[in-house]
Design an enzyme around this catalytic site. Structure first.
Site, PDB file in Angstrom:
ATOM      1  N   ASP A 167     -31.671  31.687 -78.464  1.00 43.92           N
ATOM      2  CA  ASP A 167     -32.951  31.781 -77.736  1.00 43.92           C
ATOM      3  C   ASP A 167     -33.677  30.447 -77.658  1.00 43.92           C
ATOM      4  O   ASP A 167     -34.827  30.373 -77.229  1.00 43.92           O
ATOM      5  CB  ASP A 167     -33.860  32.857 -78.345  1.00 43.92           C
ATOM      6  CG  ASP A 167     -34.321  32.541 -79.755  1.00 43.92           C
ATOM      7  OD1 ASP A 167     -33.538  31.926 -80.506  1.00 43.92           O
ATOM      8  OD2 ASP A 167     -35.448  32.920 -80.125  1.00 43.92           O
ATOM      9  N   SER A 203     -32.322  35.944 -81.995  1.00 42.77           N
ATOM     10  CA  SER A 203     -32.339  34.544 -82.413  1.00 42.77           C
ATOM     11  C   SER A 203     -30.976  34.104 -82.932  1.00 42.77           C
ATOM     12  O   SER A 203     -30.001  34.119 -82.191  1.00 42.77           O
ATOM     13  CB  SER A 203     -33.446  34.334 -83.452  1.00 42.77           C
ATOM     14  OG  SER A 203     -33.712  32.976 -83.634  1.00 42.77           O
TER      15      SER A 203
END
Length: 461
Positions: A253, A106
């Site tokens: 992401d 992330s």
């Protein structure tokens, strides 16, 4: 080196010894444990798992490890290859799969990677399921199948296209309105899969004038990938230089989202959810949810529309659980994470972009004009790094005693109310840190509250 096991997945740095980093052995072990956990959920002869990754340098080899381990465990794999977290989440349902694994850390830097684990609804595992999986990994009570029972691999190259199609078909998304506004948009793709998904979405919405920054998907992030103000000077300057209508920044992401106003100022990541909730609540009445670290502006907007606001513990799985409990029509987190149940229960920057552009087009406002319609709160976001062995529960207990005359909430770390201001302290699920978030009507007040609590924490460490 670091290896963090939590409800947010298995996250660690690349390189180092097994057990102290996200080594190849750890990747295989936790993937095998996930396969075993999956088999314990039912009595099927075959299970299917969707696998996708962001653009990190370590993603390709980790993808091979994950897929090979699943095959060896007798699990069929649908390989999305380069994808986004919300795309993988939706692909679980679209492929009638039993689970999913997203290979992404992330917002963390390039030296990190992670396994985000999904259930058969394309949602993150609950705390109880996560604990069961970690127990399986620790005990290594998993096995592998004989050659005649190996899993198979298929691909789904159209997964992002299907995701985008589902978004533009939403009743609240007005492609014609967006197309008529003829937006000029600058996008910071942060050298990851946003470079694939965001331009494709904008084109599907009829946006033709698109300027891409950091568009090469090579995982060599041009700046710190967390979309925070101090990391976004490049896109802010480019929006002004290009005389663009707005800028869009996502994380690697593509589940976090923030906007840049036409003058190069930041809309504010906390206000991503606020603006989108404002639009959604104009279309359909219902409850809203955000976590305890998010701005009170969402509560203000929700009450303005005659609906009810509910807080949750930090973490997407906790926000989703609260949203289901109160039947929320929109929710998310103040880090730019937007969850629209009508699409799926996961943070989705692509859905957020489509809703925001529709609202902007229909309101006939500029981004800056829209931002001025919302109350001004300031959140000071800080963190303190933790060394091994630090007991944060003792620190929080000492702080609770010190501030015993103020209202506190211990549902997730420690939240202390100071009249209309607040500070929230919690141990991160994804990094070895304590996060310290403070909010006030005044920026200096928020900073001062945060500094005061950071000094207290260091005193007790």
């Amino acid at each position: 080196m670091a290896l963090i096991k939590s409800i947010s997945g298995i996250r660690g740095t690349i390189g180092g010894k097994p057990g102290n980093s996200l080594s190849p052995l750890d990747v295989a072990k936790f993937t095998a444990a996930y396969a075993e956990w999956l088999k314990q959920q039912g009595a099927k002869s075959k299970y299917t798992v969707v696998v996708g990754r962001d653009g990190r340098v370590s993603g390709a080899y980790m993808q091979q490890l994950v897929i090979s381990t699943l095959i060896a465990s007798g699990i069929n794999v649908v390989n999305l290859d380069l994808s986004t977290t919300p795309t993988v989440e939706m692909a679980v349902s679209n492929n009638n799969a039993d689970g999913g694994i997203i290979i992404t850390a992330s917002h963390n830097g390039a030296e990190w990677n992670a396994l985000k684990l999904l259930n058969n609804k394309g949602e993150f595992l609950s705390a109880a399921d996560g604990e069961s999986l970690l127990a399986l990994a620790d005990s290594e009570t998993f096995g592998f199948v004989t050659v005649d029972k190996l899993g198979t691999v298929t691909s789904d190259p159209s997964a992002i296209e299907k995701h985008i199609e589902a978004i533009v078909q939403l009743p609240m998304v007005d492609v014609e309105a967006v197309k008529k506004r003829k937006f000029k948009i600058v996008v910071d793709c942060i050298n990851s899969t946003g470079a694939i998904a965001v331009p494709a979405l904008l084109k599907a919405l009829g946006v033709k004038d698109i300027v891409l920054l950091n568009e090469e998907v090579n995982g060599k992030f041009a700046h710190n990938p967390e979309p925070l103000p101090q990391h976004l000077n490049g896109i802010c300057n480019e929006v002004k230089k290009q005389h663009a209508d707005l800028g869009i920044a996502v994380d690697p992401d593509v589940d976090r989202l923030c906007f840049i106003c036409e003058d190069g100022s930041l809309f504010g990541e906390e206000y991503t959810l606020v603006a989108i909730a404002d639009y959604v609540l104009q279309q359909t009445k219902g409850n809203t949810v955000s976590n305890l670290s998010s701005t009170r502006a969402l509560k203000d907007i929700t009450l303005k529309h005659g609906s009810e606001y509910f807080p949750s513990a930090v973490g997407e799985v906790n926000v989703v659980a609260k949203m289901k409990e109160v039947n929320a029509v929109i929710g998310g987190e103040g880090n730019g994470g937007v969850i629209l149940p009508q699409l799926h229960y996961g943070r989705d920057a692509l859905a957020g972009i489509a809703l925001f552009l529709t609202y902007l087009a229909k309101s006939n406002k500029s981004v800056l004009q829209l931002r001025k319609t919302y109350p001004d709160y300031f959140i000071s976001k800080n963190k303190i790094e933790l060394s091994n062995g630090v007991d944060t529960s003792k620190i929080f207990s000492q702080l609770q005693r010190k501030y015993k005359n103020h209202p506190v909430n211990t549902e997730d770390g420690l939240k202390i109310e100071f009249d209309k201001d607040w500070v929230h302290l919690r141990t991160s699920n994804t990094e070895p840190i304590i996060r310290i978030y403070a909010e006030s009507n005044f920026e200096t007040t928020a900073d001062n509250i945060a500094r005061r609590l950071m000094a207290d924490i260091k005193e007790y460490m």
